[in-house]
Design an enzyme around this catalytic site. Structure first.
Site, short mmCIF file in Angstrom:
data_model
loop_
_atom_site.label_atom_id
_atom_site.label_comp_id
_atom_site.label_asym_id
_atom_site.label_seq_id
_atom_site.Cartn_x
_atom_site.Cartn_y
_atom_site.Cartn_z
N TYR A 153 0.85 -1.19 0.00
CA TYR A 153 0.00 0.00 0.00
C TYR A 153 0.89 1.24 0.00
CZ TYR A 153 -3.55 3.43 1.18
OH TYR A 153 -4.37 4.51 1.16
N ASP A 245 9.30 2.38 0.82
CA ASP A 245 8.19 3.11 1.43
C ASP A 245 8.21 2.81 2.93
OD1 ASP A 245 5.81 4.02 2.45
OD2 ASP A 245 4.57 3.20 0.85
N LYS A 274 3.81 9.41 9.10
CA LYS A 274 3.40 8.91 10.41
C LYS A 274 4.29 9.39 11.55
CE LYS A 274 0.84 5.00 8.47
NZ LYS A 274 -0.53 5.41 8.72
#
Length: 458
Positions: A153, A245, A274
């Site tokens: 994702y 990522d 995050k």
């Protein structure tokens, strides 16, 4: 205040139900991110957080392992130093559209601790970061195709809303043009033969391989030994860039060195989000200076944003990372993670030997896999490590598709609500990761394992 350990979720006519009914009018689906609509018949609306706990608008108190889907390394109550830095940034003015020292300091912190990062560009989300990183790779290599992992994702950008394989692929969302499908090639995670074939057929057209160090949005699937090395070698041999990522894993897995340090791989580019925002919206792209300088204004690859380097986010991220470093936060959360996964492994052996305990450092997940190994002794004890001599090696998930073949409905319909009834809040489906924070304690872990035992023994 309701004790969820003694009473069922208060769904009908609850404050959450009323809020959801109200939200369905102004908000699409009543939510601002589709995963929040997963709980049935409606989500619980949050009132506030307390340390490692969430309290909903009906007064139910939960031990929280969602942690905002990863950003809250320190939990819901920020240390005084972090709160003071945020308050000072807000007091000085919400934002300026001009540079500040804070963004320089946060960039310097990341560059100091992540070996592959020589220079950085801040953006506002993980999706923005991955989209810009792929654009940069295409601009740097003058190639179009990008290899991604099935089940990985990277946000909602068109380049990543593609499913299928090297021979047949389609958009995974309406509104994605066929041109993006042609330029994006998904391969199974951990499948060296598949990625070898892609490079054999399209090597001179591939701008980059984009992968999470571990699949963090597909139940947690860790890399088989040597897989990342294969990706690195293929990119080097064919002139493509390797992009990690680390939106989820950055400064959570591998501590200050991130997951790339833990696995000993040096990517060309890394995306962050995050944790580096301390709970505020953020994203970043970092990597080799030679590549990064292709971004405007020093190069020809456009990237811009009014809120890039937002001073409140920069203050929150910088002080969060400084606090975590000074107070050995990673040592604490990783120890708790090991304790929790060890305990889950013991429970699985007794109650559900077909299930797989997954995760590393402060991430964990119990995967409802369906195949029981022939031998239950000698398995990985702190979560699946993809160890070839483990009796579970052939049955534990290697790809996102392996996770998807599990008993995902049982998790969503039976297991997740039952854990909530015991006051433990997990992610509402089988795929998202779960996280520990500095606010969690050994007592919390013991209580959580008690809840797992109660639910698994039903």
């Amino acid at each position: 205040m309701t004790d969820p350990g003694n009473e069922r979720f208060q769904r009908s006519a609850s404050a959450s139900a009323r809020l959801y009914s109200r939200a369905l009018e102004p908000l699409v689906g009543g939510v601002n991110s589709p995963v929040r609509a997963d709980p049935q018949p409606h989500p619980a609306f949050v009132d506030h957080g307390e340390g490692a706990h969430l309290v909903d608008v009906d007064g139910n108190r939960y031990l929280d392992y969602v942690m905002g889907y990863g950003p809250l390394l320190l939990g819901h109550e920020l240390p005084e130093a972090v709160q003071s830095a945020i308050a000072a940034a807000v007091s000085d003015g919400p934002m300026y559209g001009a540079p500040t020292e804070l963004e320089v300091e946060l960039a310097e912190f990341v560059i100091t601790h992540v070996d592959s990062v020589e220079t950085l560009r801040f953006v506002n989300s993980g999706t923005e970061a991955t989209a810009a990183a792929v654009r940069l790779a295409r601009g740097y290599t003058d190639r179009d195709k990008v290899v991604v992992m099935q089940g990985g994702y990277h946000g909602g950008h068109e380049s990543f809303c593609v499913e299928g394989d090297i021979d047949e692929r389609t958009p995974s969302s309406a509104g994605v043009p066929q041109s993006f499908v042609e330029a994006t090639i998904p391969v199974p995670f951990n499948d060296e033969l598949a990625v070898d074939e892609v490079f054999e057929r399209h090597g001179e057209e591939i701008a980059a391989v984009l992968t999470e160090p571990l699949l963090g949005n597909r139940g947690i699937v860790t890399p088989v030994q040597g897989y990342h090395d294969t990706l690195r070698e293929l990119c080097d041999d064919h002139g493509a860039l390797l992009i990690f990522d680390e939106v989820i894993t950055g400064f959570r897995v591998g501590g200050l060195g991130c997951a790339q340090g833990k696995y000993g791989i040096t990517p060309d580019l890394t995306t962050f989000a995050k944790v580096i925002g301390g709970g505020f919206p953020v994203g970043a792209i970092g990597g080799r200076a030679e590549v990064m300088q292709r971004f405007t204004p020093t190069g020809e690859v456009f990237e811009s944003g009014t809120f890039n380097g937002h001073p409140v986010t920069m203050a929150a991220g910088l002080e969060t990372l400084r606090y975590a470093k000074a107070n050995d936060v990673w040592g604490h959360v990783n120890t708790l993670g090991e304790q929790l996964r060890d305990g889950l492994q013991d429970l699985v052996k007794d109650h559900a030997p077909e299930y797989t305990v997954a995760g590393t450092d402060s991430m964990f997940k119990l995967l409802f896999t369906r195949e029981r190994p022939d031998e239950l002794s000698g398995h990985c004890t702190g979560g699946c490590e993809q160890r070839s001599d483990c009796p579970r090696f052939e049955t534990c998930p290697k790809t996102g598709a392996d996770v998807a073949t599990g008993a995902t409905d049982r998790w969503k319909r039976i297991f997740w609500p039952a854990m909530g009834d015991h006051g433990v809040l997990l992610t509402p489906n089988q795929f998202e990761s779960q996280f520990l924070s500095d606010a969690h304690t050994e007592t919390d872990i013991e209580r959580t394992l008690d809840a797992y035992q109660e639910v698994l023994s039903i």
